[in-house]
Enzyme design. Structure first.
Site, PDB file in Angstrom:
ATOM      1  N   SER A 121       0.819  -1.212   0.000  1.00 44.90           N
ATOM      2  CA  SER A 121       0.000   0.000   0.000  1.00 44.90           C
ATOM      3  C   SER A 121       0.847   1.254   0.000  1.00 44.90           C
ATOM      4  O   SER A 121       0.367   2.328  -0.339  1.00 44.90           O
ATOM      5  CB  SER A 121      -0.857   0.048   1.267  1.00 44.90           C
ATOM      6  OG  SER A 121      -1.596  -1.116   1.410  1.00 44.90           O
ATOM      7  N   HIS A 142      -1.991  -3.020  -6.827  1.00 43.22           N
ATOM      8  CA  HIS A 142      -2.572  -2.694  -5.520  1.00 43.22           C
ATOM      9  C   HIS A 142      -4.087  -2.824  -5.559  1.00 43.22           C
ATOM     10  O   HIS A 142      -4.791  -2.000  -6.135  1.00 43.22           O
ATOM     11  CB  HIS A 142      -2.157  -1.271  -5.119  1.00 43.22           C
ATOM     12  CG  HIS A 142      -2.635  -0.886  -3.768  1.00 43.22           C
ATOM     13  ND1 HIS A 142      -3.305   0.290  -3.514  1.00 43.22           N
ATOM     14  CD2 HIS A 142      -2.575  -1.541  -2.580  1.00 43.22           C
ATOM     15  CE1 HIS A 142      -3.605   0.341  -2.232  1.00 43.22           C
ATOM     16  NE2 HIS A 142      -3.185  -0.749  -1.648  1.00 43.22           N
ATOM     17  N   GLU A 154      -4.686  -0.157  -8.505  1.00 40.55           N
ATOM     18  CA  GLU A 154      -3.632   0.786  -8.867  1.00 40.55           C
ATOM     19  C   GLU A 154      -2.462  -0.023  -9.404  1.00 40.55           C
ATOM     20  O   GLU A 154      -1.947  -0.912  -8.704  1.00 40.55           O
ATOM     21  CB  GLU A 154      -3.204   1.611  -7.642  1.00 40.55           C
ATOM     22  CG  GLU A 154      -4.261   2.634  -7.224  1.00 40.55           C
ATOM     23  CD  GLU A 154      -3.918   3.355  -5.928  1.00 40.55           C
ATOM     24  OE1 GLU A 154      -4.291   4.515  -5.796  1.00 40.55           O
ATOM     25  OE2 GLU A 154      -3.285   2.744  -5.036  1.00 40.55           O
ATOM     26  N   ASN A 192      -4.449   5.758  -1.113  1.00 38.36           N
ATOM     27  CA  ASN A 192      -4.010   5.759   0.289  1.00 38.36           C
ATOM     28  C   ASN A 192      -3.359   7.078   0.685  1.00 38.36           C
ATOM     29  O   ASN A 192      -3.449   7.495   1.842  1.00 38.36           O
ATOM     30  CB  ASN A 192      -3.054   4.597   0.559  1.00 38.36           C
ATOM     31  CG  ASN A 192      -3.821   3.283   0.660  1.00 38.36           C
ATOM     32  OD1 ASN A 192      -5.035   3.294   0.832  1.00 38.36           O
ATOM     33  ND2 ASN A 192      -3.119   2.173   0.553  1.00 38.36           N
TER      34      ASN A 192
HETATM   35  N1  LIG Z   1      -5.558  -4.532   4.732  1.00 33.89           N
HETATM   36  C1  LIG Z   1      -5.898  -3.794   3.708  1.00 33.89           C
HETATM   37  O1  LIG Z   1      -6.987  -3.192   3.694  1.00 33.89           O
HETATM   38  C2  LIG Z   1      -4.978  -3.669   2.524  1.00 33.89           C
HETATM   39  C3  LIG Z   1      -5.473  -3.094   1.345  1.00 33.89           C
HETATM   40  C4  LIG Z   1      -4.633  -3.040   0.224  1.00 33.89           C
HETATM   41  C5  LIG Z   1      -3.337  -3.528   0.303  1.00 33.89           C
HETATM   42  N2  LIG Z   1      -2.889  -4.058   1.482  1.00 33.89           N
HETATM   43  C6  LIG Z   1      -1.502  -4.568   1.504  1.00 33.89           C
HETATM   44  O2  LIG Z   1      -1.556  -5.976   1.428  1.00 33.89           O
HETATM   45  C7  LIG Z   1      -0.455  -6.538   2.131  1.00 33.89           C
HETATM   46  C8  LIG Z   1      -0.991  -7.509   3.169  1.00 33.89           C
HETATM   47  O3  LIG Z   1      -1.760  -6.813   4.129  1.00 33.89           O
HETATM   48  P1  LIG Z   1      -2.890  -7.532   4.966  1.00 33.89           P
HETATM   49  O4  LIG Z   1      -3.661  -6.458   5.620  1.00 33.89           O
HETATM   50  O5  LIG Z   1      -3.585  -8.539   4.127  1.00 33.89           O
HETATM   51  O6  LIG Z   1      -2.006  -8.274   6.066  1.00 33.89           O
HETATM   52  P2  LIG Z   1      -2.415  -9.478   7.032  1.00 33.89           P
HETATM   53  O7  LIG Z   1      -1.596  -9.342   8.230  1.00 33.89           O
HETATM   54  O8  LIG Z   1      -3.896  -9.533   7.194  1.00 33.89           O
HETATM   55  O9  LIG Z   1      -1.987 -10.765   6.221  1.00 33.89           O
HETATM   56  C9  LIG Z   1      -0.641 -11.075   5.916  1.00 33.89           C
HETATM   57  C10 LIG Z   1      -0.528 -12.559   5.709  1.00 33.89           C
HETATM   58  O10 LIG Z   1       0.772 -12.865   5.222  1.00 33.89           O
HETATM   59  C11 LIG Z   1       1.205 -14.079   5.812  1.00 33.89           C
HETATM   60  N3  LIG Z   1       2.671 -14.143   5.737  1.00 33.89           N
HETATM   61  C12 LIG Z   1       3.584 -13.487   6.493  1.00 33.89           C
HETATM   62  N4  LIG Z   1       4.834 -13.796   6.071  1.00 33.89           N
HETATM   63  C13 LIG Z   1       4.708 -14.661   5.028  1.00 33.89           C
HETATM   64  C14 LIG Z   1       5.628 -15.330   4.198  1.00 33.89           C
HETATM   65  N5  LIG Z   1       6.928 -15.178   4.337  1.00 33.89           N
HETATM   66  N6  LIG Z   1       5.141 -16.155   3.251  1.00 33.89           N
HETATM   67  C15 LIG Z   1       3.823 -16.335   3.096  1.00 33.89           C
HETATM   68  N7  LIG Z   1       2.892 -15.715   3.868  1.00 33.89           N
HETATM   69  C16 LIG Z   1       3.332 -14.883   4.820  1.00 33.89           C
HETATM   70  C17 LIG Z   1       0.663 -13.985   7.215  1.00 33.89           C
HETATM   71  O11 LIG Z   1       0.565 -15.300   7.795  1.00 33.89           O
HETATM   72  C18 LIG Z   1      -0.704 -13.362   6.986  1.00 33.89           C
HETATM   73  O12 LIG Z   1      -1.712 -14.318   6.786  1.00 33.89           O
HETATM   74  C19 LIG Z   1       0.301  -5.364   2.730  1.00 33.89           C
HETATM   75  O13 LIG Z   1       1.362  -5.037   1.876  1.00 33.89           O
HETATM   76  C20 LIG Z   1      -0.734  -4.266   2.755  1.00 33.89           C
HETATM   77  O14 LIG Z   1      -0.178  -2.996   2.723  1.00 33.89           O
HETATM   78  C21 LIG Z   1      -3.686  -4.159   2.572  1.00 33.89           C
END
Ligand SMILES: NC(=O)c1ccc[n+]([C@@H]2O[C@H](COP(=O)([O-])OP(=O)(O)OC[C@H]3O[C@@H](n4cnc5c(N)ncnc54)[C@H](O)[C@@H]3O)[C@@H](O)[C@H]2O)c1
Length: 588
Positions: A121, A142, A154, A192
């Site tokens: 993000s 994204h 994005e 964002n």
């Molecule tokens: N939460 C949101 O609303 C949102 C929206 C858009 C983008 N993002 C982006 O998406 C990405 C993930 O965010 P999220 O909120 O889903 O996080 P999250 O914490 O909900 O999920 C992350 C997942 O990654 C797994 N993980 C960690 N290390 C790992 C590895 N080495 N190999 C495989 N899996 C692994 C974890 O077990 C977990 O299930 C971030 O970069 C975030 O910025 C999040």
């Protein structure tokens, strides 16, 4: 011909990853879904099946299509399962070191022609790309939360991303039924960068006990027309992810203090209050992963007994559209209304304006004809403020000029009986300044009808440091009888809605000014990525650029933070007379 990606890998099946798997599998793409442990893999699988089962239950997906969708997904622990896929998209936690290590591993494991994408993000896609031996094949894709619902993607290209990779990914987005905006590598990209300053500001409001979480959220939902309030949205995004995004934006985006994560956010993350995913964040949920809010210690008690001495008669002072609307609103709600208009206003014209407002209610089936007539009978018109001696509440809606309002309120304080609540509808002046002019500041509150013309029924009840509990309770009870949602907040510039809304609009102008994205891309991004009913430029044109500039100046004057300084482009457009829809030219 764009390259077709027939198999993709998704790494990390948390809040975003599980939804991204669903998006691909729904579009007929084979997916290898990877996690770091068996437990996390199971959680991801449960999220996916839960989401697709709900889609079937709601009739949005046929049971057979759900089964086919799930058959396209292979689950695995560890990256080795990704050796043959055409594209990998990672959605692991928002940490640069973690992502760089992961991309170096993917570079080693994946076939040489595979495209590697990050769902980050806020982190630098360029820094992630150079951790691989194929930076020209690394790109940002994204998605927005929830990925299966939000239309926007994005596409983030770095200075080294190959043109054909960008074109292939854009074609893929179209195949997924998404709308893409292709942009350069800047902290927070479009959506964002505009969203998170607003979210962080809302957290600081909770932290300062400026207003309750419920009031902040409902004010932005109803008053701002947003799909959800900022605190509920942060619970959905995840507080840990939100913290990391803000922290990165602060460091990468010019150290704007508005992006410096609120200390409360850090404390909540440390305490494991991560939002929906952990079952508790700003709100408490039925269980981890659930969207159902359950009551907790901060849930406000249900409204108590109605006041023993309720308001029966209301005075409304002012000439002009706002005052006329208020006369109509109070009369329609059953109050006896004493409408006091200055001598310069023709009372017959004012009466006709109120009648028109009530006729609109009849046309919209909000009021019967007999009720309209009864409402009109409840209104007494006068040009003399002495007629207000016995009203229980008086609401002034004269020009937003400090001296005019001070003089008027001083006059009302002298005329009205002790205990009459004196309310000002100002949207920009400090209520305490007006309260002190009355000599009876305990009786003074702000009653800011947010967008009084629209159907958004929110009233900000502004409590100064001198307002009595009784005056605030009376205001609350009156708002309830008007069928409006009263939200209580302290006496700060912009109250809740304007303070949260206008800096976001100002930031959009700065983004345009910086040449990062155009008006259409920004408006699209906020509508399709965040579910906003209107993009910031369309909204600015509708509100009026001069109005936006006045609010922003007031916020900047009070908060003194350079991040709130009006965008020079906004100042220039106002100077040039390009005020928006009203003058036929604004941002469009
Ligand atoms: N939460 C949101 O609303 C949102 C929206 C858009 C983008 N993002 C982006 O998406 C990405 C993930 O965010 P999220 O909120 O889903 O996080 P999250 O914490 O909900 O999920 C992350 C997942 O990654 C797994 N993980 C960690 N290390 C790992 C590895 N080495 N190999 C495989 N899996 C692994 C974890 O077990 C977990 O299930 C971030 O970069 C975030 O910025 C999040």
């Amino acid at each position: 011909m764009a390259r077709e990606f027939t198999s993709v890998g998704v790494v990390g099946l948390g809040t975003m990853g599980a939804g991204i798997v669903e998006v691909f599998a729904r579009s007929g793409v084979d997916v290898v879904a990877v996690e770091i442990t068996d437990d996390a893999l199971e959680r991801g699988r449960t999220t996916l099946t839960g989401s697709t089962d709900r889609a079937v239950a709601k009739g949005r997906l046929a049971a057979a299509d759900r089964d086919a969708l799930l058959d396209r997904v292979t689950f695995a622990v560890g990256l080795d399962a990704l050796h043959a896929v055409d594209l990998v998209i990672e959605a692991v936690p928002e940490r640069l070191d973690l992502k760089r290590r992961l991309f170096a591993d993917l570079d080693r494991i994946c076939k040489p022609e595979a495209v590697l994408a990050t769902n980050t993000s806020s982190l630098s896609v360029t820094e992630i790309a150079v951790a691989t031996g194929r930076p020209e094949q690394v790109i940002g894709i994204h998605f927005f939360n929830p990925a299966p619902v939000m239309k926007l993607v994005e596409v983030v290209r770095t200075v080294v991303t190959a043109d054909d990779v960008v074109a292939d990914v854009e074609a893929l987005c179209a195949r997924l039924g998404k709308v893409d905006v292709t942009i350069g590598d800047r902290a927070g990209f479009v959506a964002n960068a505009l969203l998170f300053g607003y979210l962080n500001h809302a957290v600081t409001m909770v932290e300062a006990r400026y207003a309750t979480r419920e009031d902040i959220d409902v004010a932005m939902k109803l008053g701002g027309g947003l799909p959800m309030g900022p605190l509920a949205l942060m619970d959905l995004i995840g507080l840990d992810t939100s913290y990391e995004v803000l922290d990165t934006m602060y460091r990468r985006g010019g150290r704007d203090r508005r992006h410096s994560p609120a200390p409360l956010l850090r404390q909540m993350v440390t305490a494991g209050l991560l939002g929906r995913k952990s079952g508790r964040g700003f709100y408490t949920y039925e269980r981890p992963g659930s969207s159902k809010v359950v009551p907790d210690a901060q849930t406000p008690a249900p409204a108590g007994e109605p006041p023993t001495d309720p308001v029966r008669t209301v005075g409304v002072v002012g000439a002009g559209a706002s005052a006329h609307r208020l006369v109509a609103v109070f009369a329609a709600a059953g109050y006896q209304v004493v409408a006091v208009s200055p001598e310069s206003e023709d009372l017959a014209t004012a009466g006709a304006a109120v009648r028109t407002a009530l006729d609109e209610n009849v046309a919209q089936d909000q009021l019967g004809e007999a009720d309209r007539d009864a409402a009109l009978d409840r209104i007494t018109w006068s040009t003399a403020s002495t007629e207000l001696a016995d009203v229980d509440l008086v609401v002034e809606a004269v020009a937003d000029d400090l001296d005019v309002k001070k003089a008027l309120l001083a006059d009302l304080a002298a005329v009205c009986k002790p205990g009459t609540v004196l309310a000002t509808t100002t949207s920009v002046l400090p209520v305490i300044d007006l309260a002190m002019a009355t000599g009876r500041p305990d009786d003074v509150v702000g009653l800011h009808f947010v967008h009084p013309g629209a159907a958004t029924p929110v009233v900000e009840i502004v409590r100064t440091i001198r307002s009595s509990v009784a005056a605030v309770d009376t205001a609350r009870a009156v708002c309830a009888t008007l069928g409006r949602t009263g939200v209580v907040c302290d006496d700060r510039a912009g109250f809740i809605v304007d303070a949260l809304l206008f800096p976001y609009l100002n930031d959009a102008v700065r983004m345009l000014e910086a040449g990062y994205a155009g008006t259409d891309d920004v408006d699209h991004a906020m509508k399709l990525g965040c579910g906003y009913p209107t993009g910031p430029f369309a909204l600015l044109d509708a509100i009026g650029l001069d109005v936006a500039l006045a609010v922003q100046r007031r916020l900047y004057a009070e908060l003194r933070d350079p991040g709130f300084a009006p965008a020079p482009l906004l100042e220039q457009l106002v100077t040039a007379g390009h005020l928006g829809d009203r003058t036929g030219r604004g941002f469009r």
